[in-house]
Design a protein around this motif. Structure first.
Motif, mmCIF file in Angstrom:
data_model
loop_
_atom_site.group_PDB
_atom_site.id
_atom_site.type_symbol
_atom_site.label_atom_id
_atom_site.label_comp_id
_atom_site.label_asym_id
_atom_site.label_seq_id
_atom_site.Cartn_x
_atom_site.Cartn_y
_atom_site.Cartn_z
ATOM 1 N N TRP A 109 65.741 2.566 -32.577
ATOM 2 C CA TRP A 109 66.191 3.344 -33.636
ATOM 3 C C TRP A 109 66.727 2.352 -34.676
ATOM 4 O O TRP A 109 67.306 1.411 -34.362
ATOM 5 C CB TRP A 109 67.229 4.422 -33.439
ATOM 6 N N MET A 110 66.641 2.734 -35.858
ATOM 7 C CA MET A 110 67.465 2.010 -36.985
ATOM 8 C C MET A 110 68.807 2.561 -36.811
ATOM 9 O O MET A 110 69.177 3.642 -36.380
ATOM 10 C CB MET A 110 66.956 2.597 -38.384
ATOM 11 N N CYS A 111 69.809 1.895 -37.412
ATOM 12 C CA CYS A 111 71.267 2.329 -37.584
ATOM 13 C C CYS A 111 71.312 3.493 -38.295
ATOM 14 O O CYS A 111 70.944 3.705 -39.457
ATOM 15 C CB CYS A 111 71.958 1.016 -38.167
ATOM 16 N N ALA A 112 72.135 4.764 -37.819
ATOM 17 C CA ALA A 112 71.995 5.841 -38.364
ATOM 18 C C ALA A 112 72.909 5.987 -39.513
ATOM 19 O O ALA A 112 72.992 6.816 -40.333
ATOM 20 C CB ALA A 112 72.645 7.007 -37.286
ATOM 21 N N ILE A 113 73.845 4.788 -39.915
ATOM 22 C CA ILE A 113 74.816 4.815 -40.841
ATOM 23 C C ILE A 113 74.288 3.934 -42.187
ATOM 24 O O ILE A 113 73.920 4.537 -43.049
ATOM 25 C CB ILE A 113 76.030 4.215 -40.426
ATOM 26 N N CYS A 114 73.804 2.738 -41.932
ATOM 27 C CA CYS A 114 73.528 1.706 -42.826
ATOM 28 C C CYS A 114 71.883 1.908 -43.101
ATOM 29 O O CYS A 114 71.539 1.753 -44.243
ATOM 30 C CB CYS A 114 73.796 0.440 -42.768
ATOM 31 N N GLY A 115 71.221 2.343 -42.076
ATOM 32 C CA GLY A 115 69.682 2.497 -42.494
ATOM 33 C C GLY A 115 69.141 1.041 -42.566
ATOM 34 O O GLY A 115 67.749 1.140 -42.883
ATOM 35 N N THR A 116 69.741 -0.042 -42.518
ATOM 36 C CA THR A 116 69.138 -1.263 -42.863
ATOM 37 C C THR A 116 68.922 -2.338 -41.558
ATOM 38 O O THR A 116 68.162 -3.185 -41.643
ATOM 39 C CB THR A 116 69.968 -1.909 -43.919
ATOM 40 N N ALA A 117 69.821 -2.105 -40.622
ATOM 41 C CA ALA A 117 69.677 -2.901 -39.225
ATOM 42 C C ALA A 117 69.288 -2.126 -38.096
ATOM 43 O O ALA A 117 69.461 -1.004 -38.041
ATOM 44 C CB ALA A 117 70.889 -3.506 -39.275
ATOM 45 N N PRO A 118 68.610 -2.659 -37.116
ATOM 46 C CA PRO A 118 68.546 -2.263 -35.933
ATOM 47 C C PRO A 118 69.716 -1.717 -35.039
ATOM 48 O O PRO A 118 70.747 -2.344 -35.255
ATOM 49 C CB PRO A 118 67.397 -3.107 -35.126
ATOM 50 N N ALA A 119 69.453 -0.525 -34.386
ATOM 51 C CA ALA A 119 70.740 -0.020 -33.836
ATOM 52 C C ALA A 119 70.994 -0.825 -32.419
ATOM 53 O O ALA A 119 70.040 -1.378 -31.960
ATOM 54 C CB ALA A 119 70.536 1.650 -33.447
ATOM 55 N N ALA A 120 72.237 -1.057 -32.060
ATOM 56 C CA ALA A 120 72.630 -1.806 -30.875
ATOM 57 C C ALA A 120 73.229 -1.047 -29.867
ATOM 58 O O ALA A 120 73.429 -1.337 -28.783
ATOM 59 C CB ALA A 120 73.192 -2.982 -31.179
ATOM 60 N N VAL A 121 74.127 -0.004 -30.396
ATOM 61 C CA VAL A 121 75.038 0.624 -29.395
ATOM 62 C C VAL A 121 75.350 1.987 -29.956
ATOM 63 O O VAL A 121 74.706 2.504 -30.666
ATOM 64 C CB VAL A 121 76.644 0.147 -29.689
ATOM 65 N N LEU A 122 75.607 2.964 -28.760
ATOM 66 C CA LEU A 122 75.851 4.413 -29.244
ATOM 67 C C LEU A 122 77.114 4.564 -29.460
ATOM 68 O O LEU A 122 78.271 4.438 -28.543
ATOM 69 C CB LEU A 122 75.608 4.960 -27.657
ATOM 70 N N ASP A 123 77.473 4.813 -30.739
ATOM 71 C CA ASP A 123 78.535 5.177 -30.960
ATOM 72 C C ASP A 123 79.017 6.886 -30.543
ATOM 73 O O ASP A 123 78.076 7.554 -30.773
ATOM 74 C CB ASP A 123 78.823 5.242 -32.602
ATOM 75 N N HIS A 124 80.058 6.846 -30.120
ATOM 76 C CA HIS A 124 80.484 8.279 -29.624
ATOM 77 C C HIS A 124 81.968 8.515 -29.731
ATOM 78 O O HIS A 124 82.769 7.675 -30.042
ATOM 79 C CB HIS A 124 80.142 8.251 -28.038
ATOM 80 N N CYS A 125 82.412 9.820 -29.756
ATOM 81 C CA CYS A 125 83.756 10.331 -29.965
ATOM 82 C C CYS A 125 84.560 10.205 -28.768
ATOM 83 O O CYS A 125 84.199 10.619 -27.808
ATOM 84 C CB CYS A 125 83.669 11.903 -30.333
ATOM 85 N N HIS A 126 85.321 9.162 -28.745
ATOM 86 C CA HIS A 126 86.264 8.813 -27.595
ATOM 87 C C HIS A 126 87.083 10.111 -27.313
ATOM 88 O O HIS A 126 87.867 9.962 -26.389
ATOM 89 C CB HIS A 126 87.273 7.700 -27.836
#
Length: 450
Positions: free
Chosen positions: A252-269
């Motif tokens: 996936w592409m990064c869901a925030i910036c949309g310019t870089a490939p995703a690397a991690v799953l951001d989650h609500c701690h």
């Protein structure tokens, strides 16, 4: 105007030395500093079949006499892409060192893994004897970028040191790492397919020196696809254990910036839900700086989130069903918002020591809270000013959690009405009846995938 002739050009191919000269000349005015030996000095390795320039893979070709060349047009395309990158030298991302970082062997044929390479080189340079042996005046570059010219090293108490790079460069190197991985996977697939369908032939292209077949400059790679909420409502504790999830995230592409490939799953701690796959840069930008388990410092990089792309960030935080249903934010994020937005008028200012009439906000904001992490509604937020130039440490306000949540709801409706409209107390079905403990990442080890 006639174009300057580059020595070593043959049928669209130029030698590695000529490519070095061309790359340095084309990127001389770039905001991102580049190296003058991007093709001929480590970690570039033309015999591997490719060289990284910025976020682009430039394939290499073995010509007569065992010499290696590259297509001139590919060098020009990579330079054009790099020249449009804007870089803010004040917007920094910490890249190390981190505790419990994985040790990894490196040689000339390993993939980029730029964070580990930078850590290794800086540790070598920290030892005078090793520095004398290893440095030798070599250029310090990764993907053609001279990272030493923009590296910021901060030392605290004369012992703890940290390394930082501009966010734009971090995103470039993350994209380069992803592109290289995709390129190698595509090349490997092509080789396996050719080996399975074609009989051995002695008339084909000679393999590279390391045993790999030299591939075409047009070797296709699969670009990351946009994220469209495929992981909505999933619990991180369940999803992170599924086999193959790391490969899926990297698609996936990064869901925030949309310019870089995703690397991690951001989650609500706090609630445990997955928000979205994001790149390393956005992941570090999204996370408040924890000093202790119940204490955060509101850094300037985090304050920017409430001024630049505010609606996008709020929408991202509300990808967590728990935060969206309760029209709030996780406790650390709500605490940071309370300090910077709700208590903005209370923060003292000082005159600019350089003589400017403008007044600068005092010190750095810090927020601590008392109460149970399992029940944030009982918490009391204390907003304090640290590092005051006059030596003061002032308590600005003490705000109960419920009051902070109500203020946030009002501000959200005014600032991002579309985000506020999607939230509300009518979506509580299936949510946990009690809050999860707030999980604190104080060391930066969360830069790993899981």
């Amino acid at each position: 105007m006639s174009e300057r002739v580059i020595p070593g050009r043959t049928g669209g191919l130029i030698t590695l030395g000529a490519a070095d000269v061309l790359w340095a000349r084309l990127t001389a005015g770039s905001a991102v500093p580049t190296a003058s030996a991007a093709f001929t000095r480590s970690p570039a390795n033309a015999r591997a079949g490719y060289v990284l320039l910025g976020s682009r893979v430039v394939a290499t070709v073995e010509v007569s006499g065992g010499r290696w060349s590259v297509p001139e047009i590919e060098v020009r395309r990579a330079a054009a892409e790099l020249n449009v990158v804007e870089m803010d030298r004040q917007n920094l991302v910490r890249i190390g060192p981190f505790r419990n970082a994985q040790k990894q062997e490196h040689n000339e044929r390993t993939p980029l893994r730029w964070r580990q390479r930078i850590t290794r080189e800086l540790e070598e340079l920290g030892d005078p004897e090793r520095a004398a042996r290893c440095d030798g005046g070599r250029p310090h570059h990764l993907a053609g970028i001279d990272w030493r010219r923009i590296l910021v090293e901060e030392t605290r108490d004369r012992t703890a040191r940290t390394w930082w790079l501009p966010r734009a460069v971090v995103r470039l190197l993350d994209a380069a790492e992803h592109t290289e991985t995709q390129w190698l996977q595509a090349a490997r697939t092509r080789q396996e397919s050719a080996a399975a369908t074609e009989p051995p032939s002695h008339h084909g292209q000679a393999p590279a020196a390391d045993g790999r077949q030299t591939t075409s400059p047009d070797c296709p790679t699969t670009p990351p696809r946009p994220y469209n909420g495929e992981l909505k409502g999933h619990l991180y504790s369940v999803l992170s254990r599924k086999p193959g999830i790391s490969r899926k995230v990297a698609g996936w592409m990064c869901a925030i910036c949309g310019t870089a490939p995703a690397a991690v799953l951001d989650h609500c701690h706090e609630h445990g839900y997955v928000r979205a796959p994001v790149c390393q840069s956005c992941n570090t930008q999204e996370r408040p700086d924890h000093l202790y388990s119940n204490d955060i410092r509101v850094a300037n990089r985090y304050i920017r989130l409430f001024h630049t792309g505010t609606a996008d960030w709020l929408r991202h935080w509300h990808r967590c069903p728990g935060c969206r249903a309760r029209t709030t934010l996780p406790l650390p994020h709500l605490a940071a918002w309370t300090a910077h937005i709700a208590c903005r008028s209370l923060r003292p200012t000082h005159r600019d020591p350089r003589g400017s009439r403008a007044r600068k906000p005092c010190g750095a904001l810090r927020v601590s809270w008392t109460g149970s992490h399992n029940a944030p509604g009982s918490c009391l937020l204390t907003v304090t000013v640290d590092l005051c130039p006059s030596g003061e440490h002032r308590v600005l306000a003490r705000v109960p959690y419920r009051e902070a949540a109500e203020r946030f709801g009002t501000w959200l409706a005014e600032t991002a009405p579309a985000v506020a409209a999607a939230a509300g107390p009518d979506r509580l079905d299936g949510l946990p009846t009690r809050f999860r403990p707030v999980i604190v990442d104080t060391s930066g080890e969360g830069l790993g995938l899981f």
